[in-house]
Enzyme design. Sequence first.
Site, PDB file in Angstrom:
ATOM      1  N   ASN A   1      58.589  32.467  50.914  1.00  0.00           N
ATOM      2  CA  ASN A   1      59.636  33.478  50.826  1.00  0.00           C
ATOM      3  C   ASN A   1      59.644  34.359  52.076  1.00  0.00           C
ATOM      4  O   ASN A   1      58.632  34.509  52.755  1.00  0.00           O
ATOM      5  CB  ASN A   1      59.441  34.340  49.577  1.00  0.00           C
ATOM      6  CG  ASN A   1      59.509  33.506  48.307  1.00  0.00           C
ATOM      7  OD1 ASN A   1      60.055  32.401  48.322  1.00  0.00           O
ATOM      8  ND2 ASN A   1      58.925  34.002  47.233  1.00  0.00           N
TER       9      ASN A   1
ATOM     10  N   ASP B   1      61.121  37.508  51.887  1.00  0.00           N
ATOM     11  CA  ASP B   1      61.603  38.806  51.392  1.00  0.00           C
ATOM     12  C   ASP B   1      60.562  39.925  51.475  1.00  0.00           C
ATOM     13  O   ASP B   1      60.885  41.088  51.222  1.00  0.00           O
ATOM     14  CB  ASP B   1      62.125  38.657  49.940  1.00  0.00           C
ATOM     15  CG  ASP B   1      61.068  38.071  48.974  1.00  0.00           C
ATOM     16  OD1 ASP B   1      61.481  37.367  48.036  1.00  0.00           O
ATOM     17  OD2 ASP B   1      59.859  38.311  49.179  1.00  0.00           O
TER      18      ASP B   1
ATOM     19  N   HIS C   1      57.345  30.907  56.345  1.00  0.00           N
ATOM     20  CA  HIS C   1      58.712  30.822  56.861  1.00  0.00           C
ATOM     21  C   HIS C   1      59.219  32.120  57.445  1.00  0.00           C
ATOM     22  O   HIS C   1      60.427  32.317  57.586  1.00  0.00           O
ATOM     23  CB  HIS C   1      59.661  30.336  55.749  1.00  0.00           C
ATOM     24  CG  HIS C   1      59.316  28.976  55.224  1.00  0.00           C
ATOM     25  ND1 HIS C   1      59.712  28.532  53.976  1.00  0.00           N
ATOM     26  CD2 HIS C   1      58.600  27.960  55.771  1.00  0.00           C
ATOM     27  CE1 HIS C   1      59.258  27.302  53.783  1.00  0.00           C
ATOM     28  NE2 HIS C   1      58.570  26.933  54.859  1.00  0.00           N
TER      29      HIS C   1
END
Length: 250
Positions: free
Chosen positions: A107, A109, A124
């Site tokens: 993720n 975020d 990522h």
Amino acid sequence: MTKPDLNFPSSLLSALREARHVVALTGAGISAESGVPTFRDAQTGLWANFKPEDLATPEAFRRNPRLVWEWYEWRRQLVGGVQPNPGHLALAEIERRVPDFLLITQNVDGLHQRAGSRRVIELHGNLTRTKCFEENVALENFSATKDVPPRCPRCGGHARPDVVWFGESLPPGAFEAALAASLACELFFSIGTSSVVYPAADLPCAALRNRAMLVEINPAPTPLTPDATHIFQQAAGIVLPALVQAAWPR
Ligand code: BV8
């Protein structure tokens, strides 16, 4: 919230209590209960006509930098307005209780860190960070010019989110560290991921090569499901807090 009828096998509870090396790999599903659409959820609103896989590429950015930048701006706003959920918080609690716990996330975020997790590998990248598309160097502060995307103050190239797009290499050392931990762990959790993106999807296989216990938490089956030791086909925000409570009753 109704109590989940989750009975955790004693083998899992003792493994979690006694393990030294535990690894968790998370995907977009763990942020779903925070209100962040998963990567393969049908996109809504402005983005209903776009597939994430078609936007999360350098080619898409070269073709239409404004469109891709605005998609990430929308996601940045969305993520900025949500909170970590009980699944994120439970993983931070497990880190506090297990001698050597590593959280590897796909993720972008940043919700794991906001939930208190400290040992996190972001395979990522992170959409709250920005870098220069041409120089591939972080851009801390760029004046919000009229340009969309903003321009790099050094070279005038486009600013881009500091995430790994399809066809791009992972951050130097990130996968190597994640693989080493996966090969050495006794207990591996695969949480909220469709297990279709590589090389992240290789990590649970590495854990199995080391004969680790593999636990999958996902309401839907994935290509990994047949190989899992324990499968919990319920939401991470339900299973993880219940697992922490069962392993370390308060
Ligand atoms: C690489 C960042 C090599 C951006 C992402 C051709 C050329 C090059 C590479 C390839 C190629 N063909 C294949 C590849 C490999 C490619 C790949 O794997 N493609 C796939 C589609 C087949 N991989 C790459 O390109 C990687 N790089 O290989 O480089 C290389 C080497 C040298 C030189 C050059 C290149 C880079 C991959 C990274 C891509 N970037 N994200 C952004 O986010 O915008 S990947 C993207 O998918 C997200 O990070 C996401 O996290 C990730 C995986 O998806 P999931 O997290 O699993 O999310 P998804 O929506 O799929 O599933 C959610 C799951 O949650 C579901 O199963 C659902 O049931 C479950 N769920 C829902 N609610 C809950 C829940 N679970 C629990 N609780 C709930 N409440």
